[in-house]
Design a protein around this motif. Structure first.
Motif, short mmCIF file in Angstrom:
data_model
loop_
_atom_site.label_atom_id
_atom_site.label_comp_id
_atom_site.label_asym_id
_atom_site.label_seq_id
_atom_site.Cartn_x
_atom_site.Cartn_y
_atom_site.Cartn_z
N GLY A 8 18.09 26.15 54.90
CA GLY A 8 16.52 26.57 54.56
C GLY A 8 16.66 25.71 52.67
O GLY A 8 15.88 25.70 51.83
N GLY A 9 17.92 24.98 52.51
CA GLY A 9 18.39 24.53 50.84
C GLY A 9 18.55 25.92 50.28
O GLY A 9 19.33 25.37 49.38
N LYS A 10 19.15 27.24 50.22
CA LYS A 10 19.55 28.19 49.81
C LYS A 10 21.15 28.13 50.05
O LYS A 10 21.23 27.46 50.96
CB LYS A 10 18.72 29.74 50.26
CG LYS A 10 19.43 30.71 49.70
CD LYS A 10 18.65 31.72 49.61
CE LYS A 10 18.83 32.94 49.17
NZ LYS A 10 18.23 34.14 49.32
N VAL A 11 21.28 28.12 48.88
CA VAL A 11 23.02 28.42 48.68
C VAL A 11 23.34 29.30 48.53
O VAL A 11 23.11 30.24 47.68
CB VAL A 11 23.69 27.75 46.71
CG1 VAL A 11 24.63 27.00 47.45
CG2 VAL A 11 22.83 25.75 47.01
N TYR A 12 24.71 29.60 49.13
CA TYR A 12 25.38 31.40 48.96
C TYR A 12 26.66 30.90 48.74
O TYR A 12 27.71 30.06 48.74
CB TYR A 12 25.66 31.45 50.79
CG TYR A 12 24.28 31.73 51.89
CD1 TYR A 12 23.59 30.79 52.36
CD2 TYR A 12 23.38 33.37 51.12
CE1 TYR A 12 22.35 31.08 52.53
CE2 TYR A 12 22.52 32.88 51.93
CZ TYR A 12 21.32 32.42 52.81
OH TYR A 12 20.33 32.50 53.26
N LEU A 13 26.57 32.03 47.50
CA LEU A 13 28.55 31.79 47.71
C LEU A 13 29.52 32.51 49.00
O LEU A 13 30.50 31.55 48.45
CB LEU A 13 28.28 33.13 46.57
CG LEU A 13 27.81 32.42 44.97
CD1 LEU A 13 28.08 33.30 44.02
CD2 LEU A 13 28.49 30.81 44.60
N THR A 14 29.02 33.75 49.31
CA THR A 14 30.44 33.34 50.42
C THR A 14 29.23 34.17 51.39
O THR A 14 28.03 33.77 52.19
CB THR A 14 30.37 35.25 50.14
OG1 THR A 14 29.11 35.90 50.22
CG2 THR A 14 31.28 35.40 48.43
N PHE A 15 30.04 33.54 52.51
CA PHE A 15 29.98 34.13 54.02
C PHE A 15 29.40 35.16 54.74
O PHE A 15 27.87 35.45 54.93
CB PHE A 15 30.35 33.41 55.42
CG PHE A 15 30.79 33.30 56.40
CD1 PHE A 15 29.72 33.07 57.32
CD2 PHE A 15 30.49 35.53 57.17
CE1 PHE A 15 29.38 32.73 58.60
CE2 PHE A 15 29.73 34.93 58.95
CZ PHE A 15 29.26 34.12 59.33
N VAL A 16 29.40 36.17 53.67
CA VAL A 16 28.80 37.51 53.41
C VAL A 16 27.09 37.50 53.15
O VAL A 16 26.46 37.88 54.02
CB VAL A 16 29.67 38.72 53.19
CG1 VAL A 16 29.19 39.91 53.05
CG2 VAL A 16 30.65 38.92 53.62
N ASP A 17 26.80 37.16 52.44
CA ASP A 17 25.99 37.11 51.80
C ASP A 17 25.19 36.16 52.85
O ASP A 17 23.40 36.31 53.00
CB ASP A 17 25.80 35.66 50.47
CG ASP A 17 26.04 36.69 48.94
OD1 ASP A 17 25.86 37.98 48.90
OD2 ASP A 17 26.82 36.26 47.95
N GLN A 18 25.54 35.49 53.20
CA GLN A 18 24.19 34.01 53.94
C GLN A 18 24.35 34.91 55.12
O GLN A 18 23.25 35.03 55.74
CB GLN A 18 25.51 32.93 54.90
CG GLN A 18 24.63 31.96 55.42
CD GLN A 18 25.82 30.70 55.76
OE1 GLN A 18 26.87 30.63 55.27
NE2 GLN A 18 24.82 29.89 56.66
N TRP A 19 25.17 35.78 55.56
CA TRP A 19 24.68 36.56 56.91
C TRP A 19 23.75 38.29 56.55
O TRP A 19 22.84 37.98 57.52
CB TRP A 19 25.97 37.59 57.43
CG TRP A 19 25.75 38.68 58.12
CD1 TRP A 19 25.57 38.91 59.36
CD2 TRP A 19 26.39 40.41 57.76
NE1 TRP A 19 26.23 40.50 60.27
CE2 TRP A 19 26.06 40.61 59.38
CE3 TRP A 19 26.22 40.35 57.02
CZ2 TRP A 19 26.19 42.01 58.79
CZ3 TRP A 19 26.68 41.92 56.88
CH2 TRP A 19 26.52 42.83 57.88
N LEU A 20 23.66 38.66 55.64
CA LEU A 20 23.07 39.41 54.69
C LEU A 20 21.68 39.17 54.84
O LEU A 20 20.61 39.77 55.02
CB LEU A 20 23.82 40.20 53.21
CG LEU A 20 24.86 41.39 53.23
CD1 LEU A 20 25.62 41.18 51.87
CD2 LEU A 20 24.23 42.46 54.05
#
Length: 179
Positions: A8-20
């Motif tokens: 979706g174009g959203k940038v995540y700093l960590t894999f955990v943030d992406q999972w959350l």
């Protein structure tokens, strides 16, 4: 720390943030709240496993350290024990050399030794409690992962098993927290 971009174009700093971000909002908030108030990264890891966290322990541990400052109570207590032990040795030397009167020194020495024993007792209790909680939670996590693996191909059991696992997790954690 490398950034990751979702579809979706959203940038995540960590894999955990992406999972959350993949979890329902309520579960994500509950997990963040749990991570904030829980001092043990291992307990956070177990809870993440219940929520089907697919990442590594190291990723989760780094995320916790980055987001939430945790006191290392064991380290603090051990440094206090070492300081008390040193103070007792110095006081004994001062009494022996005559720098401190024997009657005053003996009273202070008794108080320091009592405080040291109390700190050691607290440290032992903390270690036993942590070990017990860790073992119980690890066992519960293992059982829940095995149940999920056994019934993963049967959609009729997926929701009831997930509901049962969440109920068991809540009960076990509640009992351990109030023990």
């Amino acid at each position: 720390m490398p950034t990751k971009e979702a579809t979706g174009g959203k940038v995540y700093l960590t894999f955990v943030d992406q999972w959350l971000d993949t979890l329902p909002a309520a579960e994500s908030e509950d997990f963040k709240e749990f991570a904030e108030v829980t001092p043990s990264v291992i307990e956070i890891w177990v809870y993440a496993g219940i929520l089907q966290y697919p990442g590594s322990f190291n990723d989760l541990s780094r995320w916790v350290k980055m987001k939430y400052k945790k006191l290392n109570r064991r380290e603090i207590l051990n440094s206090e024990i070492a300081a008390l032990h040193s103070d007792i040795q110095e006081l004994r030397m001062a009494i022996t050399s005559g720098e401190v009167k024997a009657d005053n020194g003996c009273q202070r020495l008794a108080a320091l030794e009592k405080e040291l024993r109390s700190h050691i007792e607290t440290s032992d209790k903390m270690n036993r409690t942590t070990d017990k909680r860790g073992l119980v939670l690890a066992g519960a996590d293992r059982v829940m992962r095995e149940m999920t693996a056994i019934f993963k191909d049967d959609p009729q059991f997926a929701e009831p098993i997930e509901n049962a696992m969440n109920a068991v997790w809540a009960k076990v954690y509640s009992e351990l927290s109030h023990a």
